[in-house]
Design a protein around this motif. Sequence first.
Motif, PDB file in Angstrom:
ATOM      1  N   THR A   1      47.717  40.446  43.011  1.00 19.81           N
ATOM      2  CA  THR A   1      46.966  41.352  43.882  1.00 19.81           C
ATOM      3  C   THR A   1      45.497  41.487  43.461  1.00 19.81           C
ATOM      4  OG1 THR A   1      47.654  43.297  42.595  1.00 19.81           O
ATOM      5  CG2 THR A   1      49.036  42.687  44.456  1.00 19.81           C
ATOM      6  N   HIS A   2      45.121  40.769  42.386  1.00 12.43           N
ATOM      7  CA  HIS A   2      43.709  40.865  41.949  1.00 12.43           C
ATOM      8  C   HIS A   2      43.341  39.699  41.035  1.00 12.43           C
ATOM      9  CE1 HIS A   2      39.946  42.950  41.043  1.00 12.43           C
ATOM     10  NE2 HIS A   2      40.115  42.583  39.791  1.00 12.43           N
ATOM     11  N   ILE A   3      42.566  38.761  41.576  1.00 14.28           N
ATOM     12  CA  ILE A   3      42.158  37.599  40.778  1.00 14.28           C
ATOM     13  C   ILE A   3      40.781  37.124  41.238  1.00 14.28           C
ATOM     14  CG2 ILE A   3      43.695  36.198  42.272  1.00 14.28           C
ATOM     15  CD1 ILE A   3      43.778  34.155  39.890  1.00 14.28           C
ATOM     16  N   HIS A   4      39.934  36.786  40.263  1.00  6.56           N
ATOM     17  CA  HIS A   4      38.585  36.286  40.575  1.00  6.56           C
ATOM     18  C   HIS A   4      38.612  34.762  40.436  1.00  6.56           C
ATOM     19  CE1 HIS A   4      36.597  40.317  40.200  1.00  6.56           C
ATOM     20  NE2 HIS A   4      37.648  40.546  39.436  1.00  6.56           N
ATOM     21  N   ALA A   5      38.675  34.042  41.554  1.00 15.94           N
ATOM     22  CA  ALA A   5      38.772  32.575  41.508  1.00 15.94           C
ATOM     23  C   ALA A   5      37.618  31.917  40.733  1.00 15.94           C
ATOM     24  CB  ALA A   5      38.862  32.016  42.926  1.00 15.94           C
TER      25      ALA A   5
ATOM     26  N   THR B   1      46.355  39.484  37.778  1.00 17.76           N
ATOM     27  CA  THR B   1      45.963  38.812  36.536  1.00 17.76           C
ATOM     28  C   THR B   1      44.549  39.216  36.139  1.00 17.76           C
ATOM     29  OG1 THR B   1      45.089  36.924  37.771  1.00 17.76           O
ATOM     30  CG2 THR B   1      47.375  36.768  36.982  1.00 17.76           C
ATOM     31  N   ASP B   2      43.714  39.572  37.145  1.00 15.67           N
ATOM     32  CA  ASP B   2      42.288  39.834  36.915  1.00 15.67           C
ATOM     33  C   ASP B   2      41.625  38.724  36.107  1.00 15.67           C
ATOM     34  OD1 ASP B   2      39.881  41.183  37.203  1.00 15.67           O
ATOM     35  OD2 ASP B   2      40.154  42.335  35.366  1.00 15.67           O
ATOM     36  N   VAL B   3      42.010  37.474  36.370  1.00 12.94           N
ATOM     37  CA  VAL B   3      41.246  36.363  35.772  1.00 12.94           C
ATOM     38  C   VAL B   3      39.778  36.599  36.112  1.00 12.94           C
ATOM     39  CG1 VAL B   3      40.721  33.911  36.202  1.00 12.94           C
ATOM     40  CG2 VAL B   3      43.104  34.643  35.860  1.00 12.94           C
TER      41      VAL B   3
ATOM     42  N   ALA C   1      41.582  47.886  42.024  1.00 10.45           N
ATOM     43  CA  ALA C   1      41.993  47.246  40.780  1.00 10.45           C
ATOM     44  C   ALA C   1      41.751  48.176  39.594  1.00 10.45           C
ATOM     45  CB  ALA C   1      41.233  45.950  40.575  1.00 10.45           C
ATOM     46  N   HIS C   2      42.714  48.197  38.705  1.00 11.68           N
ATOM     47  CA  HIS C   2      42.677  48.882  37.397  1.00 11.68           C
ATOM     48  C   HIS C   2      43.156  50.328  37.454  1.00 11.68           C
ATOM     49  CE1 HIS C   2      41.029  45.321  35.603  1.00 11.68           C
ATOM     50  NE2 HIS C   2      40.142  45.268  36.566  1.00 11.68           N
ATOM     51  N   ALA C   3      42.334  51.270  37.945  1.00 11.83           N
ATOM     52  CA  ALA C   3      42.755  52.679  38.020  1.00 11.83           C
ATOM     53  C   ALA C   3      43.341  53.148  36.691  1.00 11.83           C
ATOM     54  CB  ALA C   3      43.771  52.850  39.159  1.00 11.83           C
TER      55      ALA C   3
ATOM     56  N   THR D   1      38.427  46.414  45.765  1.00 11.25           N
ATOM     57  CA  THR D   1      37.329  46.766  44.873  1.00 11.25           C
ATOM     58  C   THR D   1      37.921  47.179  43.514  1.00 11.25           C
ATOM     59  OG1 THR D   1      35.275  48.048  44.704  1.00 11.25           O
ATOM     60  CG2 THR D   1      37.187  49.205  45.597  1.00 11.25           C
ATOM     61  N   HIS D   2      37.041  47.528  42.588  1.00  9.51           N
ATOM     62  CA  HIS D   2      37.480  48.006  41.275  1.00  9.51           C
ATOM     63  C   HIS D   2      37.299  49.520  41.192  1.00  9.51           C
ATOM     64  CE1 HIS D   2      36.294  43.769  40.519  1.00  9.51           C
ATOM     65  NE2 HIS D   2      37.239  43.767  39.596  1.00  9.51           N
ATOM     66  N   ILE D   3      38.154  50.173  40.403  1.00 12.54           N
ATOM     67  CA  ILE D   3      37.985  51.618  40.198  1.00 12.54           C
ATOM     68  C   ILE D   3      38.400  52.017  38.785  1.00 12.54           C
ATOM     69  CG2 ILE D   3      40.289  52.379  40.982  1.00 12.54           C
ATOM     70  CD1 ILE D   3      38.882  54.683  42.455  1.00 12.54           C
TER      71      ILE D   3
HETATM   72 FE    FE Z   1      38.527  42.280  38.480  1.00 11.70          FE
END
Ligand code: FE
Length: 471
Positions: free
Chosen positions: A77-81, A344-346, A293-295, A254-256
């Motif tokens: 649900t969250h990855i930076h290609a 994964t938040d790569v 993402a994160h929280a 987005t990130h939080i």
């Molecule tokens: Fe991220």
Amino acid sequence: MTQKRIYFGRFISTPRPDELLIRTGAVLVDRRDGRGVIEKVNWSVNGPNDAVSKLGVEAPVITTKETGFFFPGFIDTHIHAPQYPNVGIFGKSTLLDWLTTYTFPLESSLGNPKSPMYHDSSSPPDPLARAKAVYNRVISKTLSHGTTTASYYATIHVETTNLLAELAFKIGQRAYIGRVCMDRPETCPDYYRDESTEQTIANTKASIEFCKDLDPTGERLAHIITPRFAPSCLPETLSQLGTLAKKDDLRIQTHISENLNEIKLVKEMYPEHESYAGVYDHHGLLTPRTILAHAVHLSKEEMALVKARNAKISHCPASNSALGSGFCPVRELLDVGIDVGLGTDVSGGYSPSILDAVRNACIVSRHVGYLAGGNSRCNLSVADGLWLATMGGAKVVGMEGRLGGFEEGMLWDVQEIVLGDVDEFGDVNETGVDIFGWEDWENRVAKWVWNGDDRNVRRVWVGGRLVHERK
Ligand code: FE
Ligand code: GUN
């Protein structure tokens, strides 16, 4: 030629948190229109021939090995290609210095020939070639780890963001593709920034249109509105992105509240707002289609607000540990009734594997429990972790009831898992998970979660199409 396929063997899934459902039987999949919908299931089938007669269809039968099983494809649900080349490269940094030291230079190099990444390079800059190599690789790599759906952040560049969309669609991974929006001069470097709100919106619209043209149904590929995070964007930009998302009912990511210094920065930049979640809410960015993402550090009031708006959370435990961001209280989020999936938040996260995210989620939850005075209710079980990776993820990306299980009407987004079968001499086909034969299936799944990797992923399908096979 029939477009139907029968899958026969063992099927394991997690219909509810902490519940491992282990069944044998057969599933009939209709691949017409390239969708791959489960048409019929039968849990009394006991062999390939029986499958054909009980399902009443002549179709090729695909069978799991005795030591294997079908499992729903993982949802990242969250990855930076574009950050994939940096996996494992983060030194001792924490979020804000990590962004400027490692991340912005790399991301900018996938579109801007003047990126600082090219300063030491002897060959002429070729951002498009670089993007092609990185994006092809990250899609193949995540598929090989069983990720059938990914919510990607790309970069600010329209051309290569669209290339990521094109490649995901062609290779066959279900994907949401976000052109990263960042236009605030105080926090974004000159070499990597949208020029203005107008440019941010125009470029985002260009990518939305491109994705719509690729997949008008939006079922296999869609654009997702992607303000990087509140500190990166002008307030007017946040508002216009909220309006844009609302107009077309688009997903938002987005990130939080990932890092304490980031939260402090948001307080300084948005003094008129009560909280970080409040900033997004004010700008129309906290919706049932939003993935936060994160929280890690949400206040109780923010959790209540996220719940009230039915926004979703992507838990990224490997990243939170690597960047020293903190411990996300996942059990508490679930208790509040918030939908949570895994990311994964790569490359804040060092691994492209969601199975690794499951492990990390389990481990971090035990630290959370310890810090709460030894409260084992915080501990996530293997089945909890796998639920987050599949059913939880499906809710987070707005695909509840379509992904994450083996029920009629769901899509055939599936991985076939094989485990090592140790023989009487102690020899085994090397998969990293050694099964001696006396373990029950629940314990075999636990062994897979704790020691498995891509060697255990034999085949992967998305929408009924075979998109990865381990040779
Ligand atoms: Fe991220
Ligand atoms: N916050 C803003 N951008 C990023 C990013 O690329 N990764 C992570 N983990 N957090 C961010």
